[in-house]
Motif scaffolding. Structure first.
Motif, PDB file in Angstrom:
ATOM      1  N   PRO A 149       0.810  -1.225   0.000  1.00  0.00           N
ATOM      2  CA  PRO A 149       0.000   0.000   0.000  1.00  0.00           C
ATOM      3  C   PRO A 149       0.842   1.273   0.000  1.00  0.00           C
ATOM      4  N   LEU A 150       2.030   1.198   0.619  1.00  0.00           N
ATOM      5  CA  LEU A 150       2.904   2.378   0.623  1.00  0.00           C
ATOM      6  C   LEU A 150       3.436   2.656  -0.780  1.00  0.00           C
ATOM      7  N   LEU A 151       3.777   1.598  -1.500  1.00  0.00           N
ATOM      8  CA  LEU A 151       4.227   1.760  -2.875  1.00  0.00           C
ATOM      9  C   LEU A 151       3.105   2.328  -3.733  1.00  0.00           C
ATOM     10  N   VAL A 152       1.892   1.854  -3.519  1.00  0.00           N
ATOM     11  CA  VAL A 152       0.746   2.357  -4.267  1.00  0.00           C
ATOM     12  C   VAL A 152       0.604   3.862  -4.069  1.00  0.00           C
ATOM     13  N   ARG A 206       3.868  10.169  -7.354  1.00  0.00           N
ATOM     14  CA  ARG A 206       4.781  10.444  -8.465  1.00  0.00           C
ATOM     15  C   ARG A 206       4.023  10.833  -9.721  1.00  0.00           C
ATOM     16  N   THR A 207       2.909  10.148  -9.994  1.00  0.00           N
ATOM     17  CA  THR A 207       2.090  10.504 -11.152  1.00  0.00           C
ATOM     18  C   THR A 207       1.579  11.936 -11.020  1.00  0.00           C
ATOM     19  N   SER A 208       1.144  12.305  -9.821  1.00  0.00           N
ATOM     20  CA  SER A 208       0.619  13.654  -9.584  1.00  0.00           C
ATOM     21  C   SER A 208       1.724  14.696  -9.674  1.00  0.00           C
ATOM     22  N   ILE A 247       4.365  14.473 -11.709  1.00  0.00           N
ATOM     23  CA  ILE A 247       4.648  14.640 -13.132  1.00  0.00           C
ATOM     24  C   ILE A 247       3.599  15.531 -13.787  1.00  0.00           C
ATOM     25  N   ASN A 248       2.331  15.310 -13.413  1.00  0.00           N
ATOM     26  CA  ASN A 248       1.236  16.080 -14.002  1.00  0.00           C
ATOM     27  C   ASN A 248       1.009  17.417 -13.304  1.00  0.00           C
ATOM     28  N   GLY A 249       1.662  17.615 -12.160  1.00  0.00           N
ATOM     29  CA  GLY A 249       1.526  18.873 -11.437  1.00  0.00           C
ATOM     30  C   GLY A 249       0.140  19.076 -10.850  1.00  0.00           C
ATOM     31  N   CYS A 250      -0.467  18.001 -10.341  1.00  0.00           N
ATOM     32  CA  CYS A 250      -1.826  18.092  -9.794  1.00  0.00           C
ATOM     33  C   CYS A 250      -1.769  18.390  -8.297  1.00  0.00           C
ATOM     34  N   VAL A 251      -2.002  19.638  -7.925  1.00  0.00           N
ATOM     35  CA  VAL A 251      -1.917  20.066  -6.530  1.00  0.00           C
ATOM     36  C   VAL A 251      -2.935  19.337  -5.668  1.00  0.00           C
ATOM     37  N   PHE A 252      -4.147  19.176  -6.181  1.00  0.00           N
ATOM     38  CA  PHE A 252      -5.214  18.528  -5.405  1.00  0.00           C
ATOM     39  C   PHE A 252      -4.822  17.108  -5.023  1.00  0.00           C
ATOM     40  N   CYS A 253      -4.327  16.343  -6.023  1.00  0.00           N
ATOM     41  CA  CYS A 253      -3.962  14.950  -5.748  1.00  0.00           C
ATOM     42  C   CYS A 253      -2.712  14.850  -4.886  1.00  0.00           C
ATOM     43  N   LEU A 254      -1.770  15.753  -5.069  1.00  0.00           N
ATOM     44  CA  LEU A 254      -0.571  15.752  -4.230  1.00  0.00           C
ATOM     45  C   LEU A 254      -0.936  16.005  -2.772  1.00  0.00           C
ATOM     46  N   ARG A 255      -1.863  16.905  -2.549  1.00  0.00           N
ATOM     47  CA  ARG A 255      -2.285  17.194  -1.175  1.00  0.00           C
ATOM     48  C   ARG A 255      -3.024  15.990  -0.587  1.00  0.00           C
ATOM     49  N   LYS A 256      -3.846  15.349  -1.404  1.00  0.00           N
ATOM     50  CA  LYS A 256      -4.627  14.209  -0.941  1.00  0.00           C
ATOM     51  C   LYS A 256      -3.726  13.059  -0.512  1.00  0.00           C
ATOM     52  N   HIS A 257      -2.645  12.830  -1.260  1.00  0.00           N
ATOM     53  CA  HIS A 257      -1.750  11.698  -0.976  1.00  0.00           C
ATOM     54  C   HIS A 257      -0.467  12.150  -0.285  1.00  0.00           C
ATOM     55  N   ARG A 258      -0.549  13.244   0.475  1.00  0.00           N
ATOM     56  CA  ARG A 258       0.665  13.866   1.021  1.00  0.00           C
ATOM     57  C   ARG A 258       1.279  13.116   2.195  1.00  0.00           C
ATOM     58  N   ARG A 259       0.542  12.230   2.834  1.00  0.00           N
ATOM     59  CA  ARG A 259       1.090  11.538   3.991  1.00  0.00           C
ATOM     60  C   ARG A 259       2.319  10.740   3.605  1.00  0.00           C
ATOM     61  N   ALA A 314      -5.089  20.423 -24.771  1.00  0.00           N
ATOM     62  CA  ALA A 314      -4.690  20.986 -23.478  1.00  0.00           C
ATOM     63  C   ALA A 314      -4.798  19.946 -22.371  1.00  0.00           C
ATOM     64  N   ILE A 315      -5.859  19.134 -22.402  1.00  0.00           N
ATOM     65  CA  ILE A 315      -6.039  18.103 -21.385  1.00  0.00           C
ATOM     66  C   ILE A 315      -4.996  17.002 -21.541  1.00  0.00           C
ATOM     67  N   THR A 316      -4.701  16.625 -22.771  1.00  0.00           N
ATOM     68  CA  THR A 316      -3.713  15.577 -23.023  1.00  0.00           C
ATOM     69  C   THR A 316      -2.317  16.027 -22.629  1.00  0.00           C
ATOM     70  N   ARG A 317      -2.041  17.312 -22.808  1.00  0.00           N
ATOM     71  CA  ARG A 317      -0.718  17.846 -22.455  1.00  0.00           C
ATOM     72  C   ARG A 317      -0.761  18.542 -21.098  1.00  0.00           C
ATOM     73  N   VAL A 318      -1.474  17.974 -20.165  1.00  0.00           N
ATOM     74  CA  VAL A 318      -1.709  18.638 -18.882  1.00  0.00           C
ATOM     75  C   VAL A 318      -0.427  19.063 -18.157  1.00  0.00           C
ATOM     76  N   PRO A 319       0.706  18.324 -18.233  1.00  0.00           N
ATOM     77  CA  PRO A 319       1.906  18.806 -17.548  1.00  0.00           C
ATOM     78  C   PRO A 319       2.446  20.121 -18.119  1.00  0.00           C
ATOM     79  N   ASP A 320       2.118  20.411 -19.383  1.00  0.00           N
ATOM     80  CA  ASP A 320       2.670  21.598 -20.044  1.00  0.00           C
ATOM     81  C   ASP A 320       1.983  22.894 -19.612  1.00  0.00           C
ATOM     82  N   GLY A 321       0.673  22.839 -19.414  1.00  0.00           N
ATOM     83  CA  GLY A 321      -0.012  24.088 -19.110  1.00  0.00           C
ATOM     84  C   GLY A 321      -1.156  23.994 -18.136  1.00  0.00           C
TER      85      GLY A 321
END
Length: 209
Positions: free
Chosen positions: A12-15, A21-23, A25-37, A157-164
């Motif tokens: 589960p820790l690896l998961v 890591r995925t978040s 790469i994509n720069g998703c603040v919401f998901c990074l905060r959610k999985h911040r532990r 824009a959605i497909t290139r989400v890390p860019d913008g």
């Protein structure tokens, strides 16, 4: 998805680290905060080294890891795709445009399997081969309507989400032309198509053999 990773013996820790890591790469603040532990330092992954090694070797030999333990998520993704297709129809999007959006997403991601599939589908539905040929340069041509162009811009824009991060400029440009239902349907279409691209690329679905 949690049930699938557990059944496959993933720690589960690896998961959580993979989600983080995925978040990143994509720069998703919401998901990074959610999985911040933070995972517990020094904890060993579950399963013996020999077992983990044999699983890795089997996956490398087959190169079709997404067909096996994740059969249920795969079916769920297919079901979601059908729901999204219904949403595009309900929103009044042209079926030919829907196929072009799938093709454009697959061009950006370099997914040969999905490119072949949806190019064939588009041609069967009556798409003009010239429109498919110039799709990567759609902004420079006169082949596409105002609706087509808005949908293509949003999909890219959605497909290139890390860019913008789907900028306000890109989103507002689409929203100025498309209805709210069309924006929603296109966003889900791009999301699902990106998922299918990743499944096909990761699994090395054969093309041309």
């Amino acid at each position: 998805m949690g049930e699938t990773t557990t059944a496959a013996g993933l720690d589960p820790l690896l998961v959580e680290l993979l989600r983080i890591r995925t978040s990143q790469i994509n720069g998703c603040v919401f998901c990074l905060r959610k999985h911040r532990r933070r995972p517990q330092e020094g904890r060993e992954p579950t399963g013996s080294p020999g077992k983990r090694r044999s699983v890795r070797e089997a996956l490398l030999r087959s190169r079709h890891p997404l067909r096996r333990p994740a059969a249920v998520p795969a079916k769920t993704l297919i079901a979601l795709s059908s729901q999204v297709e219904e949403a595009t129809t309900a929103a009044g999007l042209d079926p030919l445009l829907v196929e072009l959006l799938r093709i454009r997403t697959s061009q950006i991601n370099g997914c040969s399997f999905c490119l072949r599939m949806h190019t064939r589908d588009a041609l069967k539905k009556g798409e003009n081969p010239d429109r498919i040929a110039v799709l990567p340069a759609w902004a420079e041509t006169g082949y596409f309507s105002e609706t087509d162009r808005a949908a293509l811009r949003l999909t890219e824009a959605i497909t290139r989400v890390p860019d913008g991060h789907v900028s306000d400029e890109d989103y507002n440009a689409a929203a100025a032309i498309l209805t709210a239902d069309q924006v929603s349907a296109i966003a889900w279409l791009a999301t699902v198509m990106n998922a299918f691209n990743r499944v096909a690329i990761t699994s090395r679905y054969p093309v041309g053999s």
